[in-house]
Design an enzyme around this catalytic site. Sequence first.
Site, PDB file in Angstrom:
ATOM      1  N   SER A  18       0.811  -1.216   0.000  1.00  0.00           N
ATOM      2  CA  SER A  18       0.000   0.000   0.000  1.00  0.00           C
ATOM      3  C   SER A  18       0.851   1.275   0.000  1.00  0.00           C
ATOM      4  O   SER A  18       1.615   1.519  -0.925  1.00  0.00           O
ATOM      5  CB  SER A  18      -0.953  -0.057   1.195  1.00  0.00           C
ATOM      6  OG  SER A  18      -1.908   0.978   1.150  1.00  0.00           O
ATOM      7  N   ASP A  27      10.723   4.859  -9.841  1.00  0.00           N
ATOM      8  CA  ASP A  27      10.389   5.431 -11.146  1.00  0.00           C
ATOM      9  C   ASP A  27      11.215   6.670 -11.462  1.00  0.00           C
ATOM     10  O   ASP A  27      11.503   6.955 -12.632  1.00  0.00           O
ATOM     11  CB  ASP A  27       8.906   5.787 -11.199  1.00  0.00           C
ATOM     12  CG  ASP A  27       8.025   4.576 -11.508  1.00  0.00           C
ATOM     13  OD1 ASP A  27       8.576   3.463 -11.603  1.00  0.00           O
ATOM     14  OD2 ASP A  27       6.796   4.744 -11.642  1.00  0.00           O
ATOM     15  N   LYS A  49      -0.524  -4.227  -3.271  1.00  0.00           N
ATOM     16  CA  LYS A  49      -1.828  -3.697  -2.875  1.00  0.00           C
ATOM     17  C   LYS A  49      -1.944  -2.273  -3.400  1.00  0.00           C
ATOM     18  O   LYS A  49      -1.363  -1.336  -2.838  1.00  0.00           O
ATOM     19  CB  LYS A  49      -2.016  -3.695  -1.359  1.00  0.00           C
ATOM     20  CG  LYS A  49      -3.390  -3.146  -0.939  1.00  0.00           C
ATOM     21  CD  LYS A  49      -3.498  -2.924   0.547  1.00  0.00           C
ATOM     22  CE  LYS A  49      -4.877  -2.389   0.929  1.00  0.00           C
ATOM     23  NZ  LYS A  49      -5.185  -1.075   0.304  1.00  0.00           N
TER      24      LYS A  49
END
Length: 533
Positions: free
Chosen positions: A300, A311, A325
């Site tokens: 999460s 990224d 999740k």
Amino acid sequence: MARSSRRTLFLVVVVLITCGFLGMVFGQKINPAAAPGGDSDVRDSLRQFTDVYSLVEQNYAEPVNADKAIYNGAIPGMLHVLDPHSNFFDPKSYALLREDQRGKYYGVGMTVGPRNNKVIVIAPFAGTPAYRAGIRPGDIIVAVDGKPTDNMSTGDVADLLKGPKGTTVHITILREGTEKPLEFAVVRDEIPRYSVDLHFLIRPGIGYLHITGFNETTEKEVSEALDQMGDLKGLILDLRQNPGGLLSEGVGVADKFLRKGQLIVSHHGRNSPEKRYTATHGGGGKEYPLVVLVNRGTASAAEIVAGAIQDHDRGLIVGETTFGKGLVQTVYPLSENTGLALTTAHYYTPSGRLIQRDYSNVSLYDYYFDRPDEEKASTANREVKLTDSGRTEYGGGGITPDVKIDPTKSNHFQDSLLQHYAFFNYAKHYMVNHHPTKSFEVDDATMQDFRKFLDLEKIPFTEAELLQNNDWVRASIKSEIFVNAFGQEEGLKVKAEADPEVLKALDLLPQAKALAENAKKVVAQRNPGPLNH
């Protein structure tokens, strides 16, 4: 129908209506053949449910507990048909949820757990009423306010210890080395639930920071921890076993490691337009090498932090593929102090990767506990995305680490010592006649004393096993003794300093530095700034 049953049935009708309207599309995804027929279908379904419940209540072989049937059966069953993370919270679990989110509660400030059919103090938190009163790890709680704990669960005892701020709780304790029970009158106070349970300089200029979860104080705690560690030359950010928590706090933490304006995460769903969260402050030019430790328990909000760092090529992600999740839960407060956490959107990393793992045609048990090895799973059908520097990443299955480290697996001997609570009990035994300082190390004399303790406790071992596991045994003994002598944080430091994955992360800091520097060059070449004349 009894009054309590009518109250419960009324509540479930409210929840069913809520889910019927908010979750219609989720139901269609699972059963495409079931086309909605409008309000009349909802009314018919509700009427059928109440008819079935009435028949069960009147004719079942034993008396029906209405709350159990509805709270633990009907509502969770309905929500789990939608997805694994939509959930209903009964009054007790809803109170615990809010407690976790707020990052504080009222009580005495200690962790308790089961040991040998007794409820034992695992550790008091430094500075809390329990700590100041002199309660120690290993103390057996035999009564709370005169109520014997013999047949109580750990949760029952923990509930008795909590209470309004300023009230007094009487705790009766048995302690090794004392003949009679000890009586403690402890005044309850506000107890913070720290999400940053450990931060320190693990090497000169190199910080280590562990986040257990994301509650309302996490961003503030991380900021304070970074300030306290000073001018860093590198950082190990440990997100292992971090189940996530509040999105806002995950965004706030990621903000501290990125540049101002960089995208952190976005989410959108059927009834929620896309929302994008960007770094509003950034790291203030502090671009020290960063290694982020993750594992299968990282989920999460913790995955949002790891995904944003990966990224943007800000740091190296190390460990196992994370849980996966990426469903956004909106919590709707309901009557009777209950709540409904309903999935309303999906999370996407800055490159557009879906974090959520596929849960179709998988049982709830398998989804949580019996996942296949993601590293061996085919990437043929997974979305391909690129980091800022052009590295390939795959979406739809959690965050895949840049450097994979298999978790350290315990052997039979280690499992045996842990199952017998050998280190916990030895530390309790050791502290009766010793007063260690922070320069304490486990020497040969301590190891010989530990051997005698194992014999006394009839815990089987061989000299070959002790030799083969020498470093692990010594670190485990030292950690538990430090918990007893100096508090839980000092014991955690010892564990971190000996953790093979943390040691590997330290070795990877130069690689993390090279990754970030290369990404800056690639981005600069792709987007050249104005020329100076």
